[in-house]
Structures are given as C-alpha cells and as structure tokens.
Motif scaffolding. Structure first.
Motif, PDB file in Angstrom:
ATOM      1  N   LYS A   1      65.089  14.852 -19.948  1.00 18.25           N
ATOM      2  CA  LYS A   1      64.600  15.657 -21.074  1.00 18.25           C
ATOM      3  C   LYS A   1      63.596  16.719 -20.606  1.00 18.25           C
ATOM      4  O   LYS A   1      63.738  17.903 -20.927  1.00 18.25           O
ATOM      5  CB  LYS A   1      63.917  14.744 -22.124  1.00 18.25           C
ATOM      6  CG  LYS A   1      64.771  13.609 -22.620  1.00 18.25           C
ATOM      7  CD  LYS A   1      64.063  12.797 -23.686  1.00 18.25           C
ATOM      8  CE  LYS A   1      62.837  12.067 -23.163  1.00 18.25           C
ATOM      9  NZ  LYS A   1      63.145  10.970 -22.202  1.00 18.25           N
ATOM     10  N   SER A   2      62.583  16.265 -19.842  1.00 15.86           N
ATOM     11  CA  SER A   2      61.562  17.213 -19.378  1.00 15.86           C
ATOM     12  C   SER A   2      62.185  18.259 -18.468  1.00 15.86           C
ATOM     13  O   SER A   2      61.845  19.447 -18.536  1.00 15.86           O
ATOM     14  CB  SER A   2      60.452  16.482 -18.623  1.00 15.86           C
ATOM     15  OG  SER A   2      59.786  15.605 -19.500  1.00 15.86           O
ATOM     16  N   THR A   3      63.097  17.793 -17.610  1.00 16.21           N
ATOM     17  CA  THR A   3      63.746  18.732 -16.695  1.00 16.21           C
ATOM     18  C   THR A   3      64.458  19.829 -17.480  1.00 16.21           C
ATOM     19  O   THR A   3      64.294  21.021 -17.186  1.00 16.21           O
ATOM     20  CB  THR A   3      64.737  17.980 -15.796  1.00 16.21           C
ATOM     21  OG1 THR A   3      64.057  16.892 -15.175  1.00 16.21           O
ATOM     22  CG2 THR A   3      65.304  18.899 -14.729  1.00 16.21           C
TER      23      THR A   3
ATOM     24  N   GLY B   1      57.572  21.899 -26.733  1.00 17.05           N
ATOM     25  CA  GLY B   1      56.611  20.803 -26.659  1.00 17.05           C
ATOM     26  C   GLY B   1      57.223  19.622 -25.928  1.00 17.05           C
ATOM     27  O   GLY B   1      58.259  19.123 -26.329  1.00 17.05           O
ATOM     28  N   ASP B   2      56.602  19.215 -24.817  1.00 18.16           N
ATOM     29  CA  ASP B   2      57.088  18.034 -24.094  1.00 18.16           C
ATOM     30  C   ASP B   2      56.264  16.833 -24.516  1.00 18.16           C
ATOM     31  O   ASP B   2      55.176  16.617 -24.007  1.00 18.16           O
ATOM     32  CB  ASP B   2      56.996  18.264 -22.584  1.00 18.16           C
ATOM     33  CG  ASP B   2      57.785  17.215 -21.795  1.00 18.16           C
ATOM     34  OD1 ASP B   2      58.189  16.199 -22.405  1.00 18.16           O
ATOM     35  OD2 ASP B   2      58.001  17.427 -20.588  1.00 18.16           O
ATOM     36  N   GLU B   3      56.775  16.083 -25.477  1.00 17.04           N
ATOM     37  CA  GLU B   3      56.063  14.946 -26.061  1.00 17.04           C
ATOM     38  C   GLU B   3      54.647  15.335 -26.450  1.00 17.04           C
ATOM     39  O   GLU B   3      53.682  14.737 -25.979  1.00 17.04           O
ATOM     40  CB  GLU B   3      56.051  13.767 -25.085  1.00 17.04           C
ATOM     41  CG  GLU B   3      57.466  13.292 -24.741  1.00 17.04           C
ATOM     42  CD  GLU B   3      57.461  12.038 -23.872  1.00 17.04           C
ATOM     43  OE1 GLU B   3      56.717  11.113 -24.243  1.00 17.04           O
ATOM     44  OE2 GLU B   3      58.182  12.011 -22.867  1.00 17.04           O
ATOM     45  N   PRO B   4      54.503  16.338 -27.309  1.00 14.67           N
ATOM     46  CA  PRO B   4      53.164  16.848 -27.641  1.00 14.67           C
ATOM     47  C   PRO B   4      52.299  15.802 -28.360  1.00 14.67           C
ATOM     48  O   PRO B   4      51.082  15.949 -28.386  1.00 14.67           O
ATOM     49  CB  PRO B   4      53.454  18.044 -28.560  1.00 14.67           C
ATOM     50  CG  PRO B   4      54.814  17.802 -29.110  1.00 14.67           C
ATOM     51  CD  PRO B   4      55.568  17.053 -28.052  1.00 14.67           C
TER      52      PRO B   4
HETATM   53 MG    MG Z   1      59.486  13.736 -19.667  1.00 16.60          MG
END
Ligand code: MG
Ligand code: ATP
Lengths: 398, 220
Positions: free
Chosen positions: B44-46, B165-168
């Motif tokens: 996901k982050s990638t 937003g990455d898990e904001p």
């Molecule tokens: Mg991640």
C-alpha cells in the motif's frame, strides 16, 4: 530562499552548539595560524628592511674570496692606497676601514684570546647605536689610543674577576685602560658585541701587528647612485690589485633585494605549514557536515517530500557550512591578530629590536575568503549526497 | 487526474529482490476519495509513494494531469510534489527544530512565496485546522492530533489538488483520528482529491471507493 537558508542554517547550528563550535574552532585555528605566521613574517621583513634602509647611504666593500692552493684565505687585502683611491670617487663622502683579529688578553695575571674589532670610532658608535647600552662608561674616542670598550662577556665571563671601567688590560703586550663596558646585547647583535674588545684603528694596527683591512664601509652622498658608485669602487680596486674579481661592493639595496627573496621563501614555507592546519580544519568541517547530513537524513526526506529541490537542499547545507566557516574565519582573524601581536612583542623583547606584527587588509580578506571557500568546498560533498537521496528513502531513515 | 500504468517496484536487498508492486494500474479522477486497504506488507505505502511522486517505479508509468512523470528530472518532479501534491504521513514528520508556523510555511518557501505572504497563509491555515494559538509551539510541545493537524496545514500550504495520506490516523486515538478524517473529508467535498491508505474499515466505508491490495497487486 537565501535569507531563509540563513535562518534555517542558524537554527541547525544553534541546535548543535557544541559540535558547531568545535568545527568552527578547527577553521579558526587554521586561519589564525596563517594570519599570525604571515604577520610575523612581514614584521620581520619590515624591521630588517627598515634597518637596512637606515643604512642605505653605506656601501660595504670586502675583498672577494681568493683561494690559495692548500690554504683558505685572502691573497691580498685592502690597502691604504685603496682607501685613498675610493675617497677620490665622486659621490663618496667618507671611507671607514674595519679590522678584525684575535689577540691574547691579560687581566690580573690571567690570559685568554679575545676577538678585536676596530673601526673609526664614529662608525662603531653608529653601527651599534640601536643595540648597545652601556653598563658603565662610553665608546672609545678617536684619540683613545690606549683606551678600549669591551663587551659584556669579556667583562663578566672570560676572566675569573669582573672587569670594570678604569681597569687595566694587556692586549698582545700593550697596556690598555677600559673606558666602557657594554650591557648584554639582544639576540640580533649579541655575537657582534658581547665577546669582543673594541679598539681604535691605530691601536688595532699596533696590537695585531698588521695594516690589513678586513672591510671598508663607504658613506655616499647620493643614495640613488649607490649602484654606480659600488661598481666604480669594484673597478678601482680590481685595477689596483690587478685582479678580475678582487673586490665586492655591497649596496644596501642589493642586500634588501636578497633578503626579499629569502623572505619570499620563508613566507611560502610558513604558509605551507599554516595550510596544513587549515586542511585539518576543513576535514573537521566535512566531518561535521557529514554527521549533520546523516542526523538530518529524515528531515531532508521530509523537505524533499514537500517539494524541496536538490538545489534547495544543497543551498541549505552549504549555507550552514559557509556560516560556520565565516564565523570561524572571523574568530581566526581575531585569534591570529592577538597571537601575532603577542609574538611580535615577545620577539621584539628577545632580539632587542622593534619587530611589529604587520596585518594587512589583503591578508585579512584573503584569509576570510579562504575560510569560506574551504568551508563551502568541504560542505559540498555531504550536501550533494544529502540532496540526491530519494525522499522515501530519506524519510524512512531514522 | 492520476493514472498509473502497470507499475512495478522491486526493492533490492543485496542479492535478494523484493517485489513490492507486481504490476498495478489504476485511474483516480479529480475530486475522488479513494481508500487503499490490504494486509501489512501488501504494498500500500509503496503504491502511494509511487503515485505521490515520492519515489520512482522500477517500471511502469505514473501520469499526473497527463504528464508522464517518468520523463521528468528530479527538479521537475520536485515541482510536481510542491504544487500538485500534499502528503500526510503516519508519523506526522514535522521538522523538530521549527515551530508550527514555520513548518506550515516550509513548502511555500520552496515554492518561492514572499515571506509576508507565507506568514499570512500559514496563520490562515493554522486557524483552519484550529491551531491558531499554537503557532509558536515546537512539534515536541504538541499532542499527536495537533501535530497531525499541523502536518495537514503544511500539506495544504501550496493549495495542491491532491492530498495523499499514509495511515494519517494510524498513530492517533480514535477521537483525534475522527477529527482529522472529518477535516479531510470536508476538503474532499470542496473538490480536493483524497487518497488514503488505511486499516480502518470505517474510513474505507466512507470513501467513494476502496482499493484492496494483496502481494503487490490489486484485488478486484
Ligand atoms: Mg505502509
Ligand atoms: N525500502 C525498502 N526496501 C526493501 N523492501 C521494502 C522497502 N519498502 C518496502 N519494502 C517491502 O515491500 C513490501 C511492501 O511494503 P509496503 O511498505 O508498501 O507495505 P504496506 O502495505 O504499506 O504495509 P503496512 O500496512 O505495514 O504499512 C514489504 O514486503 C516491504 O518489506
């Protein structure tokens, strides 16, 4: 952006006060070394040149070295006739002969060899005026054929008993009365004064049993013609002695030139030494910047993630390096000035001759530029490394 | 408008190659609100980093408003990040030596806005996220929720059309998390594109659509 970089760099420097200070000190020491070495070097050159310029109206004449097979020494020496001929050269005011030799000196039954120096008494007085203080008495006068002035070592070290004025010496069998005792001379003139006895020319001729003249000092009326007169003197003497290179006439300007080259070499050596200090300082900056980059990798990532370009990042770090080295450079200038001043006071005192610390604006500005240049160049590698990281890579760090 | 075409990302760990994305394609139109879900390590982050221009894919293309970002150099990519993208991280990622106002001003500084403009806009933004009275506080003097609100204000600084937003809310308690999401959703209603990585099914449910990932690919 530049003004902002200044602010941000200032924040970062303040955040790492102690380390920034150490880095800054590294640069400061390098710059201080350069400034003080150059200042002292210039000071030495200045004072020696001044000294020589003060004697610019004097040409010293010596016989050139003539090697006699099997023996060192001079085939012929300067004669009375040479003096008369030189006196006739246009522009020559006065010719002073100098004699040197060694004589047995007896004082209260004790005997020891001592160097005799002899010249026109006025020349003696002028030559040593800046260095010679009297413990007691005075210089010999022209009529003092039985009087002598003695150096500090002769008075206090050569004989078991101290010698004072009005004491009697027997020099190579001739009786003399001491009319003056010199104080210990400073380093520069110590060898010329301390171990010697000074006599009039007439007395020296008697004592040494010779009329050989070791050297002449020729006073001229027109300093601008010094070189011409010097050449004329050489020609006259060469002719008198029927030799090609019998005499050597040294004008002060030629001596000043010679000394100038010596000092140029000396300066180069000194600056070389100081550069080593500066290189050490720049390694310090590079190290500090590398650490700063490492510590702030995460921050660099954040900045890049929110839109900073590589050049923005480089500018930030270079500003920081530049600021540290500028302040280091200024501190170095101050430290260097203080050091140079202290050294010049110390040296002046030690050699008994005024030797100022000379710090020119060029040297100051030059050193500051060098400091900033060194700082920025050593900051460049870490800064570029920081800038090239991908934002994600950098953000993930730490 | 964001378009990803057959994105692949392979991380090299020495000899070992770790494929984090194995060919992902997707379109996100302007004004969309997309949630990206999936188990830990699924990429996901990638994916977010690739389409958010924080990193370059090993292969494949990302188009931002029809510009192929693989053809841009570092400086041009930085310009995209500065003008088109606001990024919010799970760990807030504020600069610790700068106070709230300065953190919010930073993207505008890289943009080249004048100091006066920056200060005015930063104050405005802090007021919008409800932190007008915390302008001079350092991040360490703020709570997690407050820090994330500063981070949002920072992401909005250059008025970008898209917020990532990455898990904001990943590091916040439920209450502050809700506050943050409400705020972001309000922005979306005003036309802002919102792309959020999350583990929270409630958030995923409120998004216009939800993308599920598994082992570096999209699950239909
Ligand atoms: Mg991640
Ligand atoms: N910089 C990196 N170097 C090596 N491997 C990486 C790197 N970043 C991510 N990975 C690997 O790529 C895969 C996907 O990681 P990613 O961070 O995208 O997962 P994620 O879905 O965001 O997980 P999480 O929900 O835990 O945040 C994981 O196996 C991870 O170990």
């Amino acid at each position: 952006m530049f003004y902002d970089s200044l602010l941000l760099a200032y924040r970062n420097i303040r955040e790492r006060k102690f380390r920034s200070f150490l880095t800054l000190l590294g640069i400061a020491v390098g710059i201080a070394a350069i400034i003080s070495l150059i200042a002292v070097g210039y000071g030495m050159q200045y004072s020696i040149t001044e000294e020589l310029i003060g004697m610019a109206d004097i040409i010293s004449v010596m016989p050139g070295r003539q090697i006699i097979p099997g023996m060192g020494g001079y085939a012929e020496t300067i004669t009375e006739r040479d003096i008369e001929d030189i006196e006739r050269i246009a522009g020559v005011e006065d010719v002073g002969p100098w004699m040197y030799g060694t004589a047995q000196v007896e004082y209260r039954k004790e005997r020891t060899p001592v160097t005799i120096i002899s010249g026109d008494t006025q020349d003696l007085e002028e030559m040593y005026a800046t260095y010679a203080e009297f413990e007691d008495g005075r210089w010999i006068y022209e009529g003092d054929h039985r009087g002598c002035t003695i150096g500090y070592s002769v008075a206090h070290e050569y004989f078991d008993e101290d010698i004072g004025i009005n004491d009697r010496l027997i020099i190579n069998g001739e009786k003399f009365v001491v009319v003056g005792v010199l104080e210990k001379a400073g380093m520069m003139a110590s060898a010329d004064l301390d171990p010697n006895i000074f006599l009039t020319i007439r007395a020296a001729q008697e004592v040494l049993g010779t009329k050989d003249i070791y050297m002449l000092t020729v006073r001229i009326s027109d300093i601008d013609r010094a070189d011409d007169i010097g050449e004329e003197i050489e020609e006259t003497l060469d002719q008198n002695h029927n030799m090609d290179d019998f005499a050597q006439a040294m004008t002060m300007s030629s001596m000043i030139e010679q000394i100038g080259t010596v000092f140029l070499i000396l300066q180069a050596v000194l600056v070389g030494i100081a550069s080593i200090a500066l290189i050490v300082g720049s390694i310090g900056i590079m190290n500090s910047m590398l650490m700063s980059v490492m510590e702030r990798t995460h921050e660099i990532g954040i900045m890049k993630a929110i839109g900073a370009t590589n050049s923005n990042i480089i500018l930030l770090f270079l500003t920081e390096a530049g600021m540290i080295s500028l302040v280091g450079g200024i501190l170095g200038c101050i430290l260097g000035t203080i050091t140079a001043t202290l050294v010049s006071i110390g040296v002046s005192f030690y050699i008994g001759m005024e030797m100022p610390a000379i710090i020119t604006p060029e040297v100051m500005i030059g050193s500051l530029s060098v400091a900033i240049l060194v700082g920025v160049i050593s900051g460049l590698y870490p800064a570029r490394r920081a800038a090239k990281m991908s934002p994600v890579e950098a953000v993930r760090y730490g | 408008m964001i378009r990803a075409v057959n994105l692949k990302k392979i991380y090299k760990m020495g000899e070992i190659e770790v494929p984090a994305l194995r060919g992902v394609s997707l379109d996100i139109p302007d004004g969309d609100y997309v949630a990206i879900e999936g188990p830990s390590g699924s990429g996901k982050s990638t994916l977010l980093n690739m389409i958010g221009c924080l990193d370059r894919p090993t292969s494949g293309n990302v188009f931002i408003d029809d510009v192929d970002t693989s053809k841009l150099n570092d400086t041009e990519l930085a310009k995209i990040r500065r003008e088109k993208i606001g990024f919010i991280f799970q760990m807030f990622n504020l600069i610790p030596t700068l106070n709230a106002l300065e953190n919010v001003s930073l993207p505008m500084m890289f943009y080249g806005s004048s100091r006066g403009k920056r200060a005015k806009r930063a104050e405005e933004l802090l007021k919008i996220v409800g932190l007008a009275d915390r302008a001079n506080h350092k991040p360490s003097e703020l709570s997690g929720g407050e820090q994330q609100r500063v981070a949002i204000a920072r992401a909005l600084a250059n008025d970008p059309p898209v917020i990532f937003g990455d898990e904001p809310t990943g590091n916040l308690d439920t209450e502050s998390g809700k506050g943050i999401m409400n705020f972001l959703e309000k922005l979306n209603k005003k036309g802002e594109t919102l792309i959020i990585v999350t583990h929270d099914p409630e958030i995923a449910a409120r998004a216009h659509r939800s993308i599920r990932m598994r082992d570096g690919t999209l699950k239909a």
